[in-house]
Design a protein around this motif. Structure first.
Motif, mmCIF file in Angstrom:
data_model
loop_
_atom_site.group_PDB
_atom_site.id
_atom_site.type_symbol
_atom_site.label_atom_id
_atom_site.label_comp_id
_atom_site.label_asym_id
_atom_site.label_seq_id
_atom_site.Cartn_x
_atom_site.Cartn_y
_atom_site.Cartn_z
ATOM 1 N N LYS A 51 35.930 47.671 53.444
ATOM 2 C CA LYS A 51 37.154 48.423 53.176
ATOM 3 C C LYS A 51 38.339 47.483 52.982
ATOM 4 O O LYS A 51 39.165 47.675 52.073
ATOM 5 C CB LYS A 51 37.443 49.388 54.323
ATOM 6 C CG LYS A 51 38.695 50.237 54.118
ATOM 7 C CD LYS A 51 38.934 51.155 55.291
ATOM 8 C CE LYS A 51 40.180 52.010 55.057
ATOM 9 N NZ LYS A 51 41.385 51.198 54.850
ATOM 10 N N THR A 52 38.420 46.445 53.819
ATOM 11 C CA THR A 52 39.509 45.474 53.681
ATOM 12 C C THR A 52 39.435 44.763 52.339
ATOM 13 O O THR A 52 40.456 44.538 51.673
ATOM 14 C CB THR A 52 39.438 44.448 54.823
ATOM 15 O OG1 THR A 52 39.498 45.136 56.084
ATOM 16 C CG2 THR A 52 40.586 43.459 54.735
ATOM 17 N N HIS A 53 38.214 44.416 51.923
ATOM 18 C CA HIS A 53 38.044 43.726 50.648
ATOM 19 C C HIS A 53 38.462 44.616 49.476
ATOM 20 O O HIS A 53 39.110 44.156 48.525
ATOM 21 C CB HIS A 53 36.584 43.296 50.490
ATOM 22 C CG HIS A 53 36.322 42.457 49.281
ATOM 23 N ND1 HIS A 53 37.019 41.300 48.998
ATOM 24 C CD2 HIS A 53 35.444 42.614 48.257
ATOM 25 C CE1 HIS A 53 36.589 40.777 47.875
ATOM 26 N NE2 HIS A 53 35.629 41.555 47.393
ATOM 27 N N MET A 54 38.101 45.906 49.535
ATOM 28 C CA MET A 54 38.482 46.827 48.457
ATOM 29 C C MET A 54 39.989 47.045 48.431
ATOM 30 O O MET A 54 40.582 47.176 47.360
ATOM 31 C CB MET A 54 37.743 48.161 48.622
ATOM 32 C CG MET A 54 36.282 48.089 48.189
ATOM 33 S SD MET A 54 35.468 49.695 48.067
ATOM 34 C CE MET A 54 35.303 50.105 49.797
ATOM 35 N N ASP A 55 40.625 47.083 49.610
ATOM 36 C CA ASP A 55 42.087 47.217 49.651
ATOM 37 C C ASP A 55 42.761 45.997 49.031
ATOM 38 O O ASP A 55 43.778 46.125 48.338
ATOM 39 C CB ASP A 55 42.557 47.391 51.099
ATOM 40 C CG ASP A 55 42.148 48.742 51.672
ATOM 41 O OD1 ASP A 55 41.836 49.650 50.872
ATOM 42 O OD2 ASP A 55 42.114 48.875 52.907
ATOM 43 N N GLN A 56 42.188 44.820 49.261
ATOM 44 C CA GLN A 56 42.756 43.611 48.671
ATOM 45 C C GLN A 56 42.587 43.596 47.160
ATOM 46 O O GLN A 56 43.470 43.139 46.434
ATOM 47 C CB GLN A 56 42.100 42.378 49.289
ATOM 48 C CG GLN A 56 42.454 42.149 50.744
ATOM 49 C CD GLN A 56 41.682 40.994 51.349
ATOM 50 O OE1 GLN A 56 40.715 40.493 50.770
ATOM 51 N NE2 GLN A 56 42.094 40.565 52.531
ATOM 52 N N MET A 57 41.450 44.109 46.665
ATOM 53 C CA MET A 57 41.219 44.116 45.219
ATOM 54 C C MET A 57 42.169 45.067 44.498
ATOM 55 O O MET A 57 42.471 44.877 43.326
ATOM 56 C CB MET A 57 39.764 44.513 44.922
ATOM 57 C CG MET A 57 38.769 43.417 45.239
ATOM 58 S SD MET A 57 37.136 43.765 44.555
ATOM 59 C CE MET A 57 36.750 45.300 45.369
ATOM 60 N N LYS A 58 42.640 46.095 45.208
ATOM 61 C CA LYS A 58 43.578 47.016 44.573
ATOM 62 C C LYS A 58 44.903 46.331 44.246
ATOM 63 O O LYS A 58 45.637 46.780 43.375
ATOM 64 C CB LYS A 58 43.835 48.212 45.493
ATOM 65 C CG LYS A 58 42.634 49.138 45.646
ATOM 66 C CD LYS A 58 42.947 50.279 46.591
ATOM 67 C CE LYS A 58 41.752 51.197 46.755
ATOM 68 N NZ LYS A 58 42.020 52.304 47.712
#
Length: 271
Positions: free
Chosen positions: A200-207
């Motif tokens: 989830k943290t990685h996907m938030d960073q990719m946004k």
């Protein structure tokens, strides 16, 4: 009259004995094999050991030691040949097959032009997270087996194989095994939760990463200042360290590229 179901402690004892014999066989095989193929000794020893026992309708040495026998889901006859064969394949190669399948799906997602970059990122992160929690799925299954009985291998559970006693078992209270099951289950759940949180943290960073290269001087791959810019076949520009480094697909459009197709831009500086 149906035989009594095997107790979790007897199943665990049989599994530990069989695991010990398989490791001893793998050690002997590794001495006969070249260093290049030594890593194959463990799955090979498991296949040989199970083929000479389970596949021939015989008890393994661990099962004979514990006084248990494999039965089908009706608990009144031995498992079919194909059930035993599939259980051996799944128990030995199941995790490796699943990882290869996940990797194949990842390649298809990366090369699918109909998916948006956002959808590709979500799917790729989800697949990598699933791959990372595969060992914890095995631990969850094992913890449930400690608490409620049944085989320790997922392959046997999927093929409907269980165990029964063929000789009277000594009466014992297995509270310590239930406690071990609870601890194993909690540890696996916490580990899965950590993997999901990192995803989830990685996907938030990719946004926060822009979908197109803007006019600033940042490389979208490493988010650092572009040094020695290079252009990929798709037309997107990255720094040389990323282009010739670990980057295998364009971080923007997911187009695959080879290192010899990267073109360094001389006397070019992003405005």
């Amino acid at each position: 009259m149906a035989l009594p179901t095997a107790q979790p402690a007897e199943v665990l004892r049989a599994w530990q004995k069989d695991d010990l014999y398989e490791k001893q066989l793998a050690e002997s095989l590794s001495k006969l094999m070249s260093a290049r193929y030594a890593s194959k000794a463990i799955p090979l020893s498991s296949v040989i050991y199970r083929s000479l026992t389970t596949l021939k309708d015989l008890q393994t040495l661990g099962e004979e030691y514990s006084g248990i026998v494999q039965v089908d889901e009706c608990y009144n006859k031995l498992p079919s040949y194909y059930s035993r064969l599939f259980s051996i394949i799944l128990s030995t190669f199941g995790e490796n097959i699943t990882r290869r399948l996940i990797h194949s799906i990842e390649k298809r997602v990366e090369q699918n032009p109909s998916l948006t970059v956002e959808a590709q990122n979500v799917l790729l992160v989800s697949l990598k997270t699933l791959s990372s929690i595969l060992p914890q799925i095995q631990n969850i299954h094992r913890g449930l087996a400690y608490m409620g009985g049944g085989p320790l291998q997922i392959g046997k559970t999927l093929t409907g194989i269980d165990y029964v006693h063929v000789r009277p078992a000594a009466a014992a209270y297995y509270a310590h095994l239930r406690l071990l099951g609870i601890v194993t289950l909690l540890h696996a759940i916490v580990s899965c939760g950590q993997s999901l949180y990192r995803a989830k943290t990685h996907m938030d960073q990719m946004k926060e990463v822009p979908n197109e290269v803007d006019s600033n001087k940042s490389c979208v791959a490493c988010l650092e200042e572009i040094v020695q810019p290079c252009v990929l076949p798709c037309g997107h520009i990255f720094c040389m360290q990323c282009s010739y480094g670990a980057l295998e697909n364009c971080a923007l459009c997911r187009s695959p590229f080879t290192k010899n197709s990267v073109v360094p831009l001389m006397n070019y500086f992003p405005e």
